[in-house]
Design an enzyme around this catalytic site. Structure first.
Site, PDB file in Angstrom:
ATOM      1  N   LYS A 153      15.777  -4.562   5.948  1.00 25.58           N
ATOM      2  CA  LYS A 153      14.486  -4.954   6.164  1.00 25.58           C
ATOM      3  C   LYS A 153      14.544  -6.503   5.979  1.00 25.58           C
ATOM      4  O   LYS A 153      14.596  -6.937   4.609  1.00 25.58           O
ATOM      5  CB  LYS A 153      13.323  -4.196   5.425  1.00 25.58           C
ATOM      6  CG  LYS A 153      12.018  -4.908   5.470  1.00 25.58           C
ATOM      7  CD  LYS A 153      10.936  -4.103   4.658  1.00 25.58           C
ATOM      8  CE  LYS A 153       9.594  -4.940   4.643  1.00 25.58           C
ATOM      9  NZ  LYS A 153       8.652  -3.941   3.753  1.00 25.58           N
ATOM     10  N   ASP A 198       5.907 -11.053   2.659  1.00 24.28           N
ATOM     11  CA  ASP A 198       5.019 -10.160   3.047  1.00 24.28           C
ATOM     12  C   ASP A 198       3.570 -10.486   2.320  1.00 24.28           C
ATOM     13  O   ASP A 198       3.296 -10.173   1.073  1.00 24.28           O
ATOM     14  CB  ASP A 198       5.300  -8.653   2.595  1.00 24.28           C
ATOM     15  CG  ASP A 198       4.595  -7.629   3.151  1.00 24.28           C
ATOM     16  OD1 ASP A 198       3.704  -7.877   3.852  1.00 24.28           O
ATOM     17  OD2 ASP A 198       4.712  -6.454   2.522  1.00 24.28           O
ATOM     18  N   LYS A 207      -2.698  -8.581   1.034  1.00 24.62           N
ATOM     19  CA  LYS A 207      -2.722  -8.116  -0.206  1.00 24.62           C
ATOM     20  C   LYS A 207      -3.355  -8.838  -1.322  1.00 24.62           C
ATOM     21  O   LYS A 207      -3.813  -9.932  -1.011  1.00 24.62           O
ATOM     22  CB  LYS A 207      -1.043  -8.342  -0.576  1.00 24.62           C
ATOM     23  CG  LYS A 207      -0.008  -7.293   0.066  1.00 24.62           C
ATOM     24  CD  LYS A 207       1.372  -7.633  -0.425  1.00 24.62           C
ATOM     25  CE  LYS A 207       2.337  -6.610   0.362  1.00 24.62           C
ATOM     26  NZ  LYS A 207       2.359  -5.469   0.030  1.00 24.62           N
ATOM     27  N   ASP A 231      10.955  -9.280  -0.239  1.00 29.19           N
ATOM     28  CA  ASP A 231      10.678  -8.499   0.864  1.00 29.19           C
ATOM     29  C   ASP A 231      11.879  -8.439   1.877  1.00 29.19           C
ATOM     30  O   ASP A 231      11.945  -7.629   2.725  1.00 29.19           O
ATOM     31  CB  ASP A 231       9.417  -8.392   1.296  1.00 29.19           C
ATOM     32  CG  ASP A 231       8.925  -7.087   1.735  1.00 29.19           C
ATOM     33  OD1 ASP A 231       9.511  -6.119   1.257  1.00 29.19           O
ATOM     34  OD2 ASP A 231       8.009  -6.913   2.564  1.00 29.19           O
ATOM     35  N   ASP A 290      -0.377  -4.273   6.532  1.00 29.76           N
ATOM     36  CA  ASP A 290       0.780  -4.354   5.396  1.00 29.76           C
ATOM     37  C   ASP A 290       1.831  -3.241   5.370  1.00 29.76           C
ATOM     38  O   ASP A 290       2.757  -3.281   4.704  1.00 29.76           O
ATOM     39  CB  ASP A 290      -0.048  -4.166   4.131  1.00 29.76           C
ATOM     40  CG  ASP A 290       0.651  -4.859   2.968  1.00 29.76           C
ATOM     41  OD1 ASP A 290       1.827  -5.415   3.024  1.00 29.76           O
ATOM     42  OD2 ASP A 290       0.254  -4.652   1.981  1.00 29.76           O
ATOM     43  N   GLU A 325       4.431  -3.051   7.494  1.00 30.88           N
ATOM     44  CA  GLU A 325       4.911  -3.685   8.495  1.00 30.88           C
ATOM     45  C   GLU A 325       6.417  -3.685   8.472  1.00 30.88           C
ATOM     46  O   GLU A 325       7.028  -3.687   9.643  1.00 30.88           O
ATOM     47  CB  GLU A 325       4.953  -5.420   8.226  1.00 30.88           C
ATOM     48  CG  GLU A 325       5.790  -5.937   7.402  1.00 30.88           C
ATOM     49  CD  GLU A 325       5.604  -5.688   5.767  1.00 30.88           C
ATOM     50  OE1 GLU A 325       4.549  -5.063   5.646  1.00 30.88           O
ATOM     51  OE2 GLU A 325       6.541  -5.674   5.028  1.00 30.88           O
ATOM     52  N   ARG A 366       8.361  -0.725   8.381  1.00 32.72           N
ATOM     53  CA  ARG A 366       8.525   0.309   9.367  1.00 32.72           C
ATOM     54  C   ARG A 366       8.367  -0.106  10.791  1.00 32.72           C
ATOM     55  O   ARG A 366       9.101   0.400  11.792  1.00 32.72           O
ATOM     56  CB  ARG A 366       7.582   1.705   9.112  1.00 32.72           C
ATOM     57  CG  ARG A 366       6.355   1.315   9.388  1.00 32.72           C
ATOM     58  CD  ARG A 366       5.334   2.451   8.647  1.00 32.72           C
ATOM     59  NE  ARG A 366       5.329   2.116   7.228  1.00 32.72           N
ATOM     60  CZ  ARG A 366       4.664   2.987   6.292  1.00 32.72           C
ATOM     61  NH1 ARG A 366       3.744   3.976   6.820  1.00 32.72           N
ATOM     62  NH2 ARG A 366       4.558   2.390   4.885  1.00 32.72           N
TER      63      ARG A 366
HETATM   64  N1  BES Z   1       6.820  -4.622   0.966  1.00 33.65           N
HETATM   65  C1  BES Z   1       5.871  -3.756   0.743  1.00 33.65           C
HETATM   66  C2  BES Z   1       6.387  -2.501  -0.041  1.00 33.65           C
HETATM   67  C3  BES Z   1       6.576  -3.002  -1.515  1.00 33.65           C
HETATM   68  C4  BES Z   1       5.560  -2.831  -2.633  1.00 33.65           C
HETATM   69  C5  BES Z   1       7.946  -3.760  -1.835  1.00 33.65           C
HETATM   70  C6  BES Z   1       6.027  -3.287  -3.881  1.00 33.65           C
HETATM   71  C7  BES Z   1       8.037  -3.990  -3.333  1.00 33.65           C
HETATM   72  C8  BES Z   1       7.054  -3.816  -4.169  1.00 33.65           C
HETATM   73  C9  BES Z   1       5.382  -2.853   1.949  1.00 33.65           C
HETATM   74  O1  BES Z   1       5.541  -3.841   3.090  1.00 33.65           O
HETATM   75  C10 BES Z   1       4.188  -2.521   1.966  1.00 33.65           C
HETATM   76  O2  BES Z   1       3.150  -3.348   1.824  1.00 33.65           O
HETATM   77  N2  BES Z   1       3.890  -1.166   1.740  1.00 33.65           N
HETATM   78  C11 BES Z   1       2.537  -0.602   1.572  1.00 33.65           C
HETATM   79  C12 BES Z   1       2.416   0.563   2.799  1.00 33.65           C
HETATM   80  C13 BES Z   1       0.999   0.810   2.951  1.00 33.65           C
HETATM   81  C14 BES Z   1       0.277  -0.166   3.432  1.00 33.65           C
HETATM   82  C15 BES Z   1       0.991   2.225   3.682  1.00 33.65           C
HETATM   83  C16 BES Z   1       2.550   0.149   0.253  1.00 33.65           C
HETATM   84  O3  BES Z   1       3.317   0.434  -0.285  1.00 33.65           O
HETATM   85  O4  BES Z   1       1.405  -0.168  -0.390  1.00 33.65           O
HETATM   86 ZN    ZN Z   2       6.756  -5.499   3.186  1.00 33.58          ZN
HETATM   87 MN    MN Z   3       3.526  -4.867   3.516  1.00 33.29          MN
END
Ligand code: BES
Ligand code: ZN
Ligand code: MN
Length: 500
Positions: free
Chosen positions: A265, A270, A277, A288, A347, A349, A351
């Site tokens: 990834k 992000d 966020k 990220d 967010d 993104e 996947r």
């Molecule tokens: N990059 C984030 C996940 C992340 C969170 C990485 C904390 C490192 C530390 C990912 O893109 C994300 O935002 N995931 C969301 C998914 C949700 C919107 C379904 C999450 O985990 O909140």
């Molecule tokens: Zn992310």
């Molecule tokens: Mn994200």
């Protein structure tokens, strides 16, 4: 920093400090530590008697030699209890010892291979772990700071082996450990770099430069190519950004009968996109692209260590930004394989870009496919900052990953992929949706990825809990962890039927 193996006597080393060791509870040291003790007229035994040195794990005792040895200082590294001793202890102790020397303003050091003596471990493995630990432990990221005038770096460490017949093994261990430690530090360098200094274009350039040094094939594709390939999921994430997305491909040809695929990834920042966020902590999202950093760095180490296997790596790289052209919640996008995804939350993104990365490598029909991503906050809820999560469709591949992680001293744990979880990502308007609610958030993310790998043996590694640390402990330093670079390299060797 240079680490090299030499035949010789630790007592005679002309360096700023020599490092010996002590198991917990030992009162009169033997082996190399005993020889140094004798040369110091029993100073180490005396310090032990006085309670100043107990051999505890993580304990370092400095003894000044006052002219009795060519080296002005001896450091006694505590190894902890002998029955608890492992290669991972060697890594962590070596890391601590190297930092101890740096703090003591030593430029050169010499050490024995902890564990290869009364520890009873294999000398090559010990030398490798010692080297990895030293390089990992000394790592700092200060390229954006003004250099300190009085800074001292440990520049050279000699691993001293007294037994000539073991020197070759020790030397091989040092060489491998150097490649693995430097690769993990390269991944750290990439992941620590802020978003303005490491755009998708910069990431591609860094990968290209590494590939040309290491002798890897490298291709970097631009947006028109992604459009031709039909990578609508990746492009939907890139739509909000002013920075052009890149699709990075590295290839290693090691021969053999097996083909391994890696996908990382590569979100260089992000923000969350339109589903933006909160401000607090958002700066961490510069990391990220840690999954991308890990697979890129692992490819470099693989090219240098040469397992007999072919490896193809790809990294979809883009920013995730809000903007006038950004993807909106409710939008439906079409991935390279033709499957459609309803974007509920911009967010989620990772996947989306991985579905096109996986689609690309899966089309090459590899024998094993591993993706690495900082995919979900939920994985930290499940596993904390101790272990990465693994999810996939092949227990055989998981077993090998588990063995690889064990060899690397990194931790991975499997979460289930029961069909029932698929319910949560059913969409009313598309083949699937990109979020599945709060429950089992890491698994539902993996369920979406599974839609893009057919029956290729595949494992998804969610490293969002272990990508960065804010503490210095053993091989862990502040900032990017460099996990799971070493696991991936071990895995390539295990799949080539030639474990490192
Ligand atoms: N990059 C984030 C996940 C992340 C969170 C990485 C904390 C490192 C530390 C990912 O893109 C994300 O935002 N995931 C969301 C998914 C949700 C919107 C379904 C999450 O985990 O909140
Ligand atoms: Zn992310
Ligand atoms: Mn994200």
């Amino acid at each position: 920093m240079e680490i090299r193996a030499e035949q010789g006597d630790i007592v005679q080393q002309k360096v700023d400090a020599i490092i010996v060791n002590l198991f917990e509870g030992v009162e009169s040291p033997g082996g190399a530590t005993g020889a140094v003790d004798q040369a110091l007229d029993g100073a180490i035994s005396q310090v032990i008697k006085d309670g100043g040195c107990r051999g505890k794990d993580g304990e370092f005792t400095l003894i000044h030699t006052l002219g009795k040895l060519p080296a002005p200082r001896v450091v006694v590294a505590g190894l902890g209890k002998q029955e608890d001793f492992t290669l991972d202890k060697v890594r962590n102790i070596a890391a601590g010892a190297a930092r101890f020397l740096r703090t003591a303003r030593c430029v050169s050091g010499a050490t024995i291979t902890h564990g290869a003596g009364i520890g009873g471990l294999d000398p090559r493995d010990c030398a490798q772990a010692l080297t990895e630990g030293t390089l990992l432990g000394l790592y700092t990221f200060d390229r954006h700071k003004k250099p300190k005038d009085d800074a001292v770096e440990l520049e050279q460490l000699t691993v001293v082996e007294s037994d000539d017949s073991r020197l070759d093994a020790v030397r091989r261990g040092v060489d491998r450990g150097t490649v693995l430690g430097e690769a993990a530090n390269f991944a750290r360098d990439l992941a620590n770099e802020p978003g303005n200094k490491l755009t998708p274009t910069d990431l591609a350039e860094r990968a290209r430069a590494m590939a040309s040094d290491a002798g890897l094939e490298c291709e970097v594709y631009d947006q028109p190519w992604m459009e031709e390939q039909g990578m609508g999921a990746l492009l939907s994430v890139a739509a909000g950004s002013q920075q052009p997305p890149k699709f990075i491909v590295l290839r290693y040809h090691g021969g053999g009968s097996s083909h391994l695929g890696f996908v990382g990834k590569g979100i260089t920042f992000d923000t969350g996109g339109i589903s933006i966020k909160p401000a607090a902590g958002m700066e961490h999202m510069k990391g990220d692209m840690s999954g991308a950093a890990a697979v890129i760095a692992a490819m470099g180490a693989i090219a240098r260590l040469k397992p007999e296997i072919d490896v193809t790596m790809c990294v979809p790289a883009t920013e995730n930004m809000p903007g006038g052209n950004a993807t909106k919640p409710g939008d439906v996008v079409t991935a390279m394989t033709g499957k459609t995804i309803e974007v509920i939350n911009t967010d989620a993104e990772g996947r989306l870009i991985l579905s096109d990365g996986l689609g690309y490598v899966n089309a090459l029909k590899p024998d094993a496919l591993v993706d690495v991503a900082t995919l979900t906050g939920a994985i930290s809820i499940a596993l904390g900052d101790v272990a990465m999560g693994a999810m996939g469709n092949s227990d055989a591949l998981y077993d090998r990953l588990q063995r690889a992680a064990e060899a690397a001293g990194e931790k991975v744990w499997q979460l289930p992929m029961y069909d029932e979880y698929k319910e949560q990502i059913k969409s009313n308007v598309a083949d699937m949706k990109n979020t599945g609610g709060r429950n089992a958030g890491s698994i539902t993310a993996a369920m979406l990825l599974q839609e893009f790998v057919d029956d290729t043996p595949w494992i998804h590694i969610d490293m969002a809990g272990v990508d960065v640390y804010d503490k210095v402990k053993g091989t862990t330093v502040k900032g990017a962890s460099g996990i799971p670079v070493r696991t991936l390299v071990h895995l390539a060797f295990i799949l080539a039927d030639d474990p490192l």
